[in-house]
Write a protein that holds these residues in place. Structure first.
Motif, PDB file in Angstrom:
ATOM      1  N   GLU A  39       5.595  -5.937  -2.169  1.00 17.62           N
ATOM      2  CA  GLU A  39       6.097  -4.704  -2.784  1.00 17.62           C
ATOM      3  C   GLU A  39       4.994  -4.011  -3.583  1.00 17.62           C
ATOM      4  O   GLU A  39       4.796  -2.795  -3.477  1.00 17.62           O
ATOM      5  CB  GLU A  39       7.288  -5.037  -3.695  1.00 17.62           C
ATOM      6  CG  GLU A  39       8.166  -3.846  -4.004  1.00 17.62           C
ATOM      7  CD  GLU A  39       9.480  -4.266  -4.643  1.00 17.62           C
ATOM      8  OE1 GLU A  39      10.395  -3.436  -4.661  1.00 17.62           O
ATOM      9  OE2 GLU A  39       9.574  -5.426  -5.126  1.00 17.62           O
ATOM     10  N   PHE A  40       4.258  -4.797  -4.364  1.00 15.72           N
ATOM     11  CA  PHE A  40       3.169  -4.219  -5.157  1.00 15.72           C
ATOM     12  C   PHE A  40       2.020  -3.741  -4.262  1.00 15.72           C
ATOM     13  O   PHE A  40       1.372  -2.735  -4.544  1.00 15.72           O
ATOM     14  CB  PHE A  40       2.647  -5.229  -6.170  1.00 15.72           C
ATOM     15  CG  PHE A  40       3.593  -5.500  -7.299  1.00 15.72           C
ATOM     16  CD1 PHE A  40       4.639  -4.638  -7.569  1.00 15.72           C
ATOM     17  CD2 PHE A  40       3.455  -6.632  -8.095  1.00 15.72           C
ATOM     18  CE1 PHE A  40       5.522  -4.879  -8.613  1.00 15.72           C
ATOM     19  CE2 PHE A  40       4.330  -6.892  -9.147  1.00 15.72           C
ATOM     20  CZ  PHE A  40       5.372  -6.016  -9.400  1.00 15.72           C
ATOM     21  N   LEU A  72       6.342   7.769  -6.860  1.00 15.13           N
ATOM     22  CA  LEU A  72       5.774   6.440  -6.616  1.00 15.13           C
ATOM     23  C   LEU A  72       5.723   5.621  -7.900  1.00 15.13           C
ATOM     24  O   LEU A  72       6.047   4.423  -7.906  1.00 15.13           O
ATOM     25  CB  LEU A  72       4.375   6.572  -6.023  1.00 15.13           C
ATOM     26  CG  LEU A  72       3.635   5.255  -5.751  1.00 15.13           C
ATOM     27  CD1 LEU A  72       4.356   4.447  -4.679  1.00 15.13           C
ATOM     28  CD2 LEU A  72       2.193   5.527  -5.328  1.00 15.13           C
ATOM     29  N   SER A  73       5.350   6.262  -8.992  1.00 12.00           N
ATOM     30  CA  SER A  73       5.255   5.537 -10.265  1.00 12.00           C
ATOM     31  C   SER A  73       6.627   5.058 -10.727  1.00 12.00           C
ATOM     32  O   SER A  73       6.759   3.953 -11.280  1.00 12.00           O
ATOM     33  CB  SER A  73       4.604   6.415 -11.334  1.00 12.00           C
ATOM     34  OG  SER A  73       5.456   7.476 -11.721  1.00 12.00           O
ATOM     35  N   THR A 102      -0.012   2.938  -0.928  1.00 12.03           N
ATOM     36  CA  THR A 102       0.515   4.309  -0.945  1.00 12.03           C
ATOM     37  C   THR A 102      -0.249   5.170  -1.942  1.00 12.03           C
ATOM     38  O   THR A 102      -0.608   6.323  -1.648  1.00 12.03           O
ATOM     39  CB  THR A 102       2.011   4.308  -1.303  1.00 12.03           C
ATOM     40  OG1 THR A 102       2.723   3.490  -0.384  1.00 12.03           O
ATOM     41  CG2 THR A 102       2.574   5.728  -1.254  1.00 12.03           C
ATOM     42  N   THR A 118       1.851   1.873 -14.139  1.00 19.21           N
ATOM     43  CA  THR A 118       2.689   2.976 -13.656  1.00 19.21           C
ATOM     44  C   THR A 118       2.949   3.991 -14.771  1.00 19.21           C
ATOM     45  O   THR A 118       3.048   5.186 -14.508  1.00 19.21           O
ATOM     46  CB  THR A 118       4.035   2.459 -13.110  1.00 19.21           C
ATOM     47  OG1 THR A 118       4.723   1.741 -14.151  1.00 19.21           O
ATOM     48  CG2 THR A 118       3.814   1.546 -11.923  1.00 19.21           C
ATOM     49  N   THR A 139       2.337  -2.537  -1.297  1.00 17.21           N
ATOM     50  CA  THR A 139       2.766  -1.258  -0.717  1.00 17.21           C
ATOM     51  C   THR A 139       2.522  -0.114  -1.696  1.00 17.21           C
ATOM     52  O   THR A 139       2.072   0.973  -1.317  1.00 17.21           O
ATOM     53  CB  THR A 139       4.258  -1.314  -0.334  1.00 17.21           C
ATOM     54  OG1 THR A 139       4.449  -2.330   0.656  1.00 17.21           O
ATOM     55  CG2 THR A 139       4.727   0.021   0.220  1.00 17.21           C
ATOM     56  N   VAL A 140       2.821  -0.377  -2.973  1.00 20.46           N
ATOM     57  CA  VAL A 140       2.567   0.638  -4.007  1.00 20.46           C
ATOM     58  C   VAL A 140       1.089   0.983  -4.061  1.00 20.46           C
ATOM     59  O   VAL A 140       0.693   2.153  -4.089  1.00 20.46           O
ATOM     60  CB  VAL A 140       3.046   0.139  -5.391  1.00 20.46           C
ATOM     61  CG1 VAL A 140       2.556   1.086  -6.499  1.00 20.46           C
ATOM     62  CG2 VAL A 140       4.563   0.039  -5.424  1.00 20.46           C
ATOM     63  N   SER A 141       0.243  -0.041  -4.063  1.00 17.68           N
ATOM     64  CA  SER A 141      -1.200   0.172  -4.134  1.00 17.68           C
ATOM     65  C   SER A 141      -1.712   0.957  -2.929  1.00 17.68           C
ATOM     66  O   SER A 141      -2.490   1.917  -3.076  1.00 17.68           O
ATOM     67  CB  SER A 141      -1.923  -1.180  -4.211  1.00 17.68           C
ATOM     68  OG  SER A 141      -3.321  -1.004  -4.134  1.00 17.68           O
ATOM     69  N   ASN A 191       9.234   4.333  -8.734  1.00 16.35           N
ATOM     70  CA  ASN A 191       9.620   3.222  -7.857  1.00 16.35           C
ATOM     71  C   ASN A 191       8.834   1.954  -8.195  1.00 16.35           C
ATOM     72  O   ASN A 191       9.381   0.838  -8.166  1.00 16.35           O
ATOM     73  CB  ASN A 191       9.371   3.608  -6.392  1.00 16.35           C
ATOM     74  CG  ASN A 191      10.332   4.680  -5.912  1.00 16.35           C
ATOM     75  OD1 ASN A 191      11.427   4.835  -6.447  1.00 16.35           O
ATOM     76  ND2 ASN A 191       9.929   5.426  -4.886  1.00 16.35           N
ATOM     77  N   ALA A 192       7.554   2.136  -8.535  1.00 18.96           N
ATOM     78  CA  ALA A 192       6.724   0.986  -8.898  1.00 18.96           C
ATOM     79  C   ALA A 192       7.206   0.358 -10.198  1.00 18.96           C
ATOM     80  O   ALA A 192       7.180  -0.876 -10.352  1.00 18.96           O
ATOM     81  CB  ALA A 192       5.266   1.422  -9.038  1.00 18.96           C
TER      82      ALA A 192
END
Length: 231
Positions: free
Chosen positions: A182-183, A51-52, A189, A73, A185-187, A54-55
């Protein structure tokens, strides 16, 4: 009267060993439960690492708007490395605990055999030596449980820090314009992974707490039995 006393001592000795055995088995069960709770730690750490990465790619595409996310990240990967270190230390603790468990069970069997043969009294040098050896191993097991408790606390700190990172990424997402989704989604996840870690640490911490309570009681019981043999 001379016939009654050995029998009384034998029963007392048998009960003494049975009490130690019951408490040792309960303690080892708590230890196994704690180690089992951390069974998916490797997978969660790997998920956070991916994840990091991809972020960070997303942050790169966002340019200046992704600068803070990129820093977050990178900090996440430091936490992932910390989890990997803790996991390695836990694996070593588990191996030591398993080895101690086998030795403790073997010595308890030997103590019972000595009692059954009538050599379980205070006058038995072999019984006293075996009890002393058992107390030493219980001390080692106590040290293992305390170290496991520290490792669990280390995971708890990572959970707290990861939760803060997820919150900060969500804050950055709100000001990221077209990159917000996009950000976000990262948060989201990351927060899901944090929740999984929190569930894991809750289960493990309960088992560790119970083990810490039992190990103190068991250590005192072993020392009391050893002192009674010396007396």
């Amino acid at each position: 009267m001379n016939q009654v006393e050995p029998t009384a001592r034998s029963i007392s000795g048998t009960q003494r060993t049975e009490r130690i055995e019951a408490r040792a088995n309960a303690l080892l069960s708590d230890c196994r439960r704690a180690f089992h709770a951390f069974g998916e730690l490797d997978e969660l750490a790997e998920n956070l690492r991916i994840l990091s990465l991809n972020a960070e790619l997303a942050a790169g595409r966002a340019g200046d708007k992704g600068r803070a996310v990129r820093a977050l990240t990178q900090y996440t990967r430091e936490l992932v490395n910390r989890l990997a270190q803790i996991r390695g230390e836990m694996n070593q603790l588990r191996l030591r605990t398993d080895t101690l468990s086998e030795k403790i069970e073997d010595e308890l069997k030997q103590l019972r055999a000595l009692e059954e043969s009538g050599q379980g009294g205070a006058e038995s040098v072999a019984f006293a030596e075996m009890m002393r050896s058992l107390v030493d191993k219980l001390d080692d097991l106590s040290t293992n449980v305390e170290e496991l408790s520290r490792r669990a606390h280390g995971v708890e700190e990572v959970v707290s820090q990861s939760d803060s990172i997820a919150t900060n990424i969500a804050i950055e997402a709100a000001a990221a314009g077209v990159h917000e989704k996009e950000f976000r989604t990262v948060s989201d996840t990351m927060r899901r992974y944090v929740d999984n870690l929190r569930t894991m640490i809750d289960d493990a911490s309960d088992a560790v707490r119970r083990a810490l309570e039992k190990v103190d009681s068991l250590r005192r019981l072993g020392i009391e039995n050893l002192q009674s043999l010396r007396g």
